[in-house]
Design an enzyme around this catalytic site. Sequence first.
Site, PDB file in Angstrom:
ATOM      1  N   CYS A   1      -3.950  -1.583  -2.134  1.00 34.65           N
ATOM      2  CA  CYS A   1      -4.244  -0.176  -2.383  1.00 34.65           C
ATOM      3  C   CYS A   1      -5.321  -0.078  -3.466  1.00 34.65           C
ATOM      4  O   CYS A   1      -5.143  -0.605  -4.568  1.00 34.65           O
ATOM      5  CB  CYS A   1      -2.950   0.502  -2.821  1.00 34.65           C
ATOM      6  SG  CYS A   1      -3.197   2.182  -3.360  1.00 34.65           S
ATOM      7  N   ASN A   2      -6.412   0.577  -3.150  1.00 35.27           N
ATOM      8  CA  ASN A   2      -7.494   0.723  -4.134  1.00 35.27           C
ATOM      9  C   ASN A   2      -7.042   1.553  -5.338  1.00 35.27           C
ATOM     10  O   ASN A   2      -7.480   1.309  -6.456  1.00 35.27           O
ATOM     11  CB  ASN A   2      -8.697   1.424  -3.500  1.00 35.27           C
ATOM     12  CG  ASN A   2      -9.416   0.549  -2.500  1.00 35.27           C
ATOM     13  OD1 ASN A   2     -10.481   0.017  -2.778  1.00 35.27           O
ATOM     14  ND2 ASN A   2      -8.840   0.381  -1.323  1.00 35.27           N
TER      15      ASN A   2
ATOM     16  N   CYS B   1     -10.792   2.638   0.100  1.00 39.17           N
ATOM     17  CA  CYS B   1      -9.385   2.984   0.334  1.00 39.17           C
ATOM     18  C   CYS B   1      -9.010   2.266   1.620  1.00 39.17           C
ATOM     19  O   CYS B   1      -9.766   2.320   2.610  1.00 39.17           O
ATOM     20  CB  CYS B   1      -9.218   4.484   0.501  1.00 39.17           C
ATOM     21  SG  CYS B   1      -7.562   4.970   1.029  1.00 39.17           S
ATOM     22  N   THR B   2      -7.858   1.600   1.611  1.00 35.61           N
ATOM     23  CA  THR B   2      -7.523   0.780   2.782  1.00 35.61           C
ATOM     24  C   THR B   2      -7.200   1.609   4.030  1.00 35.61           C
ATOM     25  O   THR B   2      -7.127   1.066   5.130  1.00 35.61           O
ATOM     26  CB  THR B   2      -6.337  -0.159   2.469  1.00 35.61           C
ATOM     27  OG1 THR B   2      -5.406   0.557   1.680  1.00 35.61           O
ATOM     28  CG2 THR B   2      -6.800  -1.378   1.756  1.00 35.61           C
ATOM     29  N   HIS B   3      -7.040   2.913   3.849  1.00 37.71           N
ATOM     30  CA  HIS B   3      -6.867   3.763   5.034  1.00 37.71           C
ATOM     31  C   HIS B   3      -8.193   3.969   5.778  1.00 37.71           C
ATOM     32  O   HIS B   3      -8.197   4.250   6.980  1.00 37.71           O
ATOM     33  CB  HIS B   3      -6.330   5.141   4.630  1.00 37.71           C
ATOM     34  CG  HIS B   3      -4.869   5.172   4.294  1.00 37.71           C
ATOM     35  ND1 HIS B   3      -4.340   4.614   3.160  1.00 37.71           N
ATOM     36  CD2 HIS B   3      -3.813   5.712   4.965  1.00 37.71           C
ATOM     37  CE1 HIS B   3      -3.030   4.815   3.137  1.00 37.71           C
ATOM     38  NE2 HIS B   3      -2.680   5.472   4.223  1.00 37.71           N
TER      39      HIS B   3
ATOM     40  N   GLU C   1      -2.597   8.840   8.064  1.00 40.63           N
ATOM     41  CA  GLU C   1      -1.133   8.708   8.131  1.00 40.63           C
ATOM     42  C   GLU C   1      -0.572   9.390   9.387  1.00 40.63           C
ATOM     43  O   GLU C   1       0.489   9.029   9.867  1.00 40.63           O
ATOM     44  CB  GLU C   1      -0.460   9.280   6.873  1.00 40.63           C
ATOM     45  CG  GLU C   1      -0.585   8.389   5.638  1.00 40.63           C
ATOM     46  CD  GLU C   1       0.199   7.074   5.742  1.00 40.63           C
ATOM     47  OE1 GLU C   1       1.310   7.067   6.280  1.00 40.63           O
ATOM     48  OE2 GLU C   1      -0.332   6.038   5.274  1.00 40.63           O
TER      49      GLU C   1
ATOM     50  N   ASP D   1       0.873  -1.181   0.000  1.00 44.49           N
ATOM     51  CA  ASP D   1       0.000   0.000   0.000  1.00 44.49           C
ATOM     52  C   ASP D   1       0.911   1.232   0.000  1.00 44.49           C
ATOM     53  O   ASP D   1       2.135   1.099   0.122  1.00 44.49           O
ATOM     54  CB  ASP D   1      -0.883  -0.015   1.267  1.00 44.49           C
ATOM     55  CG  ASP D   1      -1.857   1.147   1.293  1.00 44.49           C
ATOM     56  OD1 ASP D   1      -2.546   1.375   0.288  1.00 44.49           O
ATOM     57  OD2 ASP D   1      -1.924   1.858   2.316  1.00 44.49           O
ATOM     58  N   SER D   2       0.305   2.400  -0.104  1.00 46.73           N
ATOM     59  CA  SER D   2       1.109   3.624  -0.082  1.00 46.73           C
ATOM     60  C   SER D   2       1.650   3.925   1.315  1.00 46.73           C
ATOM     61  O   SER D   2       2.612   4.665   1.461  1.00 46.73           O
ATOM     62  CB  SER D   2       0.257   4.810  -0.545  1.00 46.73           C
ATOM     63  OG  SER D   2      -0.851   4.964   0.327  1.00 46.73           O
TER      64      SER D   2
ATOM     65  N   GLY E   1      -3.149   8.957  -3.954  1.00 48.97           N
ATOM     66  CA  GLY E   1      -4.416   9.419  -4.547  1.00 48.97           C
ATOM     67  C   GLY E   1      -4.299  10.493  -5.623  1.00 48.97           C
ATOM     68  O   GLY E   1      -4.928  10.386  -6.663  1.00 48.97           O
TER      69      GLY E   1
END
Length: 265
Positions: free
Chosen positions: A74-75, A185-187, A153, A11-12, A44
Site C-alpha cells: 500500500c503506497n 497506489c496499488t489499486h 473496490e 493492502d487496504s 487514503g
Amino acid sequence: MFEHKPIGIFDSGVGGLSIVEEVFKQIPDADIIYFGDTAHVPYGPRPAEELIRFADEITHFLIREGAGVIIDACNSTSSVALDHLQEKYSNPIIGVIMPGIKSAIKLTKNGRIGVIGTETTIKSGSHAKNAAILDSDIKVFGQACPQFVPLVERGDVHSKRAYEAAEEYVTKLMEKNIDTLILGCTHYPYLRDVITAILGSEVKIVDPAIETVKEANLIFNSSGKPLQKKNKKEIYYVSGDPNSFRKVGSKLTGKLLPEVKKVIL
Ligand code: DGL
C-alpha cells in the site's frame, strides 16, 4: 533466514492483488499470504497515526502466520508507516515508494515525474523525498485521486465514470509537462486502460510492482538454491466481506481466487 518463506503482502483492499500478480510472474513458486484490510478501506483519507496502527497490526499478524519477506503493498502505509515497521520488526519489509521512484528516474528524460495516489500518499510528499535521495534535480508533481479506490473496490474500471475521473486527475498532471507517471497506489494498475486513454503514448507509465517484487525476490531467493517445491500455497485474509473480495479480486485479476477468510485483528 527469510528465504523461501511465504511472502506476506498487505493492502487496504483488492489493490495489493496487482502486487500478487507480479509476484506470481517473477517468483512463480513463492507461497503468499495476503491481507486486505477491507473493513477499513479506503486508507487514503485516514490520518497517519491510524494507518501506522493498522499496518503494525497486519504485519504482526502476517509474521505470526509464517511470512518471511513482507511487502507493504500500500503506497499510503508505505508513505507514513514503513519506517515504523522496519524499526520494529526483524523481517525484511519492502515498501512501494522507493521502487516506483527508482523505475521512474530510469525512464524520465526531462526529469519531470508525475505521481497519482491517495490523499495520504500525496500529502506525505514521500515520492519527492525519495527522489531527492537519488537525484536532487528531479521534479515530482503529485495529484490525489480520491474517486479511484472506491471505483476499483467495486470492480468498476472501464465505465464512463472511471474515464471521467481519470480525465479530471491526469489532465492536471499533463499540464505540468511530465514525461513519466507513477501509479502511486496499488489499486491504479487496474485503471490503466482509462489512464492511458487520457495520457496517450508519449508519457511513460510506471507500475512500482515490478521493481518492488524484484527486491523481494532478491531476499526470497538469496542463496540462489532452487526451492524444493511441494504444493503452492496462496492464502487470502480480509477484515471485511470475504465474498465480495473474492468476487471483485477474481474479476480484476481474471483468475478465480481461492477461498478468502475473514479475520478480525
Ligand atoms: N492501495 C492503497 C495504496 O496504494 C490504498 C488505497 C486506499 O485504500 O485508499 O495507497
